[in-house]
Enzyme design. Structure first.
Site, mmCIF file in Angstrom:
data_model
loop_
_atom_site.group_PDB
_atom_site.id
_atom_site.type_symbol
_atom_site.label_atom_id
_atom_site.label_comp_id
_atom_site.label_asym_id
_atom_site.label_seq_id
_atom_site.Cartn_x
_atom_site.Cartn_y
_atom_site.Cartn_z
ATOM 1 C CG HIS A 179 -2.047 -0.957 1.158
ATOM 2 N ND1 HIS A 179 -1.921 -2.267 1.568
ATOM 3 C CD2 HIS A 179 -3.326 -0.834 0.714
ATOM 4 C CE1 HIS A 179 -3.067 -2.893 1.400
ATOM 5 N NE2 HIS A 179 -3.933 -2.054 0.885
ATOM 6 C CE LYS A 185 -4.005 -0.263 4.474
ATOM 7 N NZ LYS A 185 -5.257 0.457 4.781
#
Length: 220
Positions: free
Chosen positions: A123, A127
């Site tokens: 990600h 995040k």
């Protein structure tokens, strides 16, 4: 016209949802971290956070409408409130509103136990949670032993589930190119949910009731 209440409208996904609604949806009300603007609604879509569970379920009871919960990290008490809400209204709860990820979960479940399994998930660098809620869902479905989490650049989300057999491997991969796919999944789920009797539903319940070829067409 379907009247949708957006809970968490000021967040990134709330904004994407608001700008992704098809022509037969209209925003009837909304809520952010500081205020709730109530209005008669046909369905609530929650893209806020688990911390708002009590407020979201109370609103579903007050408005008397179905609820789509697109958040993760609920506590035992949060889940109790959700189950209680589902005794009066149709509630669909999923940690991921991607049609592809939910199909991948079904594939993982069918392969569970055939060999050693590990997950690689990537990600964007901002995040906060690692592993992600989606990676944990895949781990449970696949019976994976390890999750390797990468946080790099601006990657929306990529998940690889690798099954290792004696002389071969099977790799399932899902890549998210645009966050709008999560909004589209929530919209499709909401459209389905408003016609269901009260009860607690998963995204897989929605998928199982629909013909897969029709799920990938745009709502617009």
């Amino acid at each position: 016209m379907i009247r949708v209440f957006i809970f968490g409208i000021s967040g990134k996904m709330g904004q994407i949802l608001a700008h992704s609604l098809p022509d037969d949806f209209v925003i009837s009300g909304c809520a952010n971290s500081s205020r709730i603007d109530e209005a008669p609604s046909d369905v609530i879509i929650d893209f806020s956070s688990a911390a708002a569970t009590a407020k979201v379920t109370a609103l579903s009871d007050k408005l008397g409408c179905p609820l789509v919960i697109a958040t993760t990290g609920q506590s035992a008490e949060d889940n109790r409130l959700i189950k209680e809400c589902a005794t009066h209204h149709a509630v669909l709860k999923s940690g991921n509103m991607s049609i592809g990820i939910n199909l991948m979960l079904s594939l993982c479940a069918s392969l569970k136990g055939i060999g050693k399994c590990e997950i690689i998930e990537t990600h964007h660098a901002k995040k906060k949670d690692a592993p992600s809620g989606t990676a944990l869902m895949l781990k449970s479905a696949a019976g994976a032993q390890k999750i390797h989490s990468l946080r790099l650049g601006s990657v929306v989300g990529e998940h690889q589930v690798i099954f290792g057999l004696e002389n071969e491997t099977i790799t399932l991969t899902h890549s998210a190119a645009d966050r709008r796919l999560f909004a589209d999944g929530a919209i499709k789920a909401a459209r389905w949910l408003i016609n269901q009797p009260y009860g607690l539903y998963s995204f897989n319940d929605f998928l199982s009731s629909e013909k897969h070829h029709s799920l990938f067409h745009s709502e617009r």
